[in-house]
Design an enzyme around this catalytic site. Structure first.
Site, PDB file in Angstrom:
ATOM      1  N   ASP B  11       0.869  -1.169   0.000  1.00 21.37           N
ATOM      2  CA  ASP B  11       0.000   0.000   0.000  1.00 21.37           C
ATOM      3  C   ASP B  11       0.911   1.226   0.000  1.00 21.37           C
ATOM      4  OD1 ASP B  11      -2.357   1.546   0.207  1.00 21.37           O
ATOM      5  OD2 ASP B  11      -2.138   1.632   2.380  1.00 21.37           O
ATOM      6  N   ASP B  13      -0.289   5.158   0.400  1.00 23.13           N
ATOM      7  CA  ASP B  13      -0.622   6.294   1.274  1.00 23.13           C
ATOM      8  C   ASP B  13      -0.717   5.793   2.711  1.00 23.13           C
ATOM      9  OD1 ASP B  13      -1.171   8.884   1.978  1.00 23.13           O
ATOM     10  OD2 ASP B  13      -2.848   9.115   0.611  1.00 23.13           O
ATOM     11  N   ASP B 209      -1.479   0.028   6.071  1.00 29.60           N
ATOM     12  CA  ASP B 209      -1.660   0.836   7.285  1.00 29.60           C
ATOM     13  C   ASP B 209      -3.066   0.775   7.844  1.00 29.60           C
ATOM     14  OD1 ASP B 209      -2.679   2.398   5.075  1.00 29.60           O
ATOM     15  OD2 ASP B 209      -2.771   4.083   6.467  1.00 29.60           O
TER      16      ASP B 209
END
Lengths: 269, 269
Positions: B11, B13, B209
């Site tokens: 991932d 961002d 995240d």
């Protein structure tokens, strides 16, 4: 002696008219019940009460006092004024909603205490983002009405447009909060209509065309209710499981009058 | 010998950067894992793969092959092309989404077979009403990604913007139908990333995240997964009840490297 109502709550779209088309028997019904005080209640916050009264008159119905028209927009404005006099709001909805709210509060996109989402044009990415910001800063999310969709006639064609429940959904999903909802089937619109009439729920009848909002909501506050199958819910459709059945379930307003006359609910004049 | 990954799903961002700010250790992590084939996976459909590669390079990270970037927009376009080659679509979302879809299909607001709703500007009353019409006429509702909201930095200020899950909600409420969802935690984005790598889930690790999308989704397809607490989910936050815990739960990418080196997951080079 059986039940005799002292007041009526009348839904309009699907009961008295469809868009710009008057429904059969609407005028006859209003004349036959003219002795009963009544409030026109609608989940649609797009028109102001004066505009609704004009619309009814334009359709050929007796002119109504705008004070007898209770839209979800008006009910929202009154509720907010009670909650916080001089409230500041950010509205996402039709011009009529903005105007009705501005009669009691002040539009303030920077410091709104309430984010009010209602039917009609107004939602876009910017208003959605602004509303999310305000809610994260403590504003309360308010929905004029929970209808998932609404029927409309646009350029002579039947359309299904987004309802208040659809338009508030992105605010709810993005913030993880549920909106305070004013319109049917929530109790507030009914309670305010009864206040206007000065009558108790037990003394009145609600006439509507939608099981999920009109009938379910009316039953919840103790109103008797009549369903006419001239709107969203058509003749032959089976009653939704889990919803309380109406006291009268009739094809149209003429059938309702005949039933009420026969059973002495209404005296024939 | 313990587990040694043969490929990575990353991932971006909240893992490599925050908006236009590079996160510490991102460069070091990419260098230390440069021998492993990897796919950058993101639920954000706003940028095209070329734009994502440009963004990574502009932040000072090694230039990536756009073919190694899998956005939910690209995954949606590929899925639609498999479902119906030459598909016609109506898209509600950012320009990047329109462009990515137009590489495989044809935009057609009159006869779309798919209504695709994705993140970014695009939603308004008219696009919503048009989408409802198309869905009522048989089009399939597709959502690029289910995130309720997304973090963004706008003019130097942290903002919470509506996510794909918020933007598709009014279509779902108005039609009573659930969208087909492509992005994390749904399996499709992960499956397509593994296809690109030519590896099985058991051979790879997902680094993300967000517990609700990255970790929950990776676990669902059998990927091992590492959570870095540099994005939405902060150090000290307790693990959400009911979500599968990640295989590694670390403050940042540096900690992840140290753990992987220590445990022999990664050879120190």
């Amino acid at each position: 002696m059986g039940f005799r109502p002292r007041g009526l709550l009348l839904d309009m779209d699907g009961v008295l008219y469809h868009g710009s088309r008057l429904l059969p028997h609407a005028r006859r019904f209003l004349e036959a019940t003219a002795h009963l005080p009544r409030v026109f209640v609608t989940n649609n916050p797009i028109r102001t009460p004066v505009e609704v009264a004009d619309h009814l008159a334009a359709l050929g119905l007796p002119r109504s006092d705008p004070a007898d028209v209770l839209t979800s927009g008006v009910a929202t404005a009154r509720w907010l004024a009670r909650e916080r006099p001089g409230f500041r709001f950010f509205a996402v909805g039709a011009d009529g909603l903005h105007r009705v709210l501005a009669e009691h509060g002040t539009e303030d996109a920077e410091n709104a205490e309430f984010v009010v989402v209602g039917e009609g044009p107004g939602l876009d990415y910017d208003t959605l983002s602004r509303g999310i910001d305000l809610i994260r800063n403590g504003a309360t999310l308010v929905s004029t009405n929970p209808d998932p969709s609404v029927d409309a006639v646009v350029a002579g064609r039947h359309r299904v447009l987004p309802g208040g429940g659809a338009l508030v959904a992105p605010f709810e999903v993005a913030t993880g909060l549920r909106a305070t909802t004013i319109g049917k089937p929530e109790p507030l619109l009914f309670v305010m209509a009864l206040e206007r009439l000065g009558l108790s729920a037990a003394e009145c009848v609600m006439v509507g065309d939608r099981p999920d909002t009109d009938i379910a909501g009316a039953a919840r506050v103790g109103l008797r209710c009549a369903l006419v199958r001239t709107g969203r819910f058509l003749p032959g459709a089976s009653w939704p499981a889990g919803e309380p059945p109406p006291d009268w379930d009739v094809p149209d307003l003429r059938s309702l009058l005949l039933r009420w006359w026969r059973d002495g609910v209404l005296e024939q004049r």
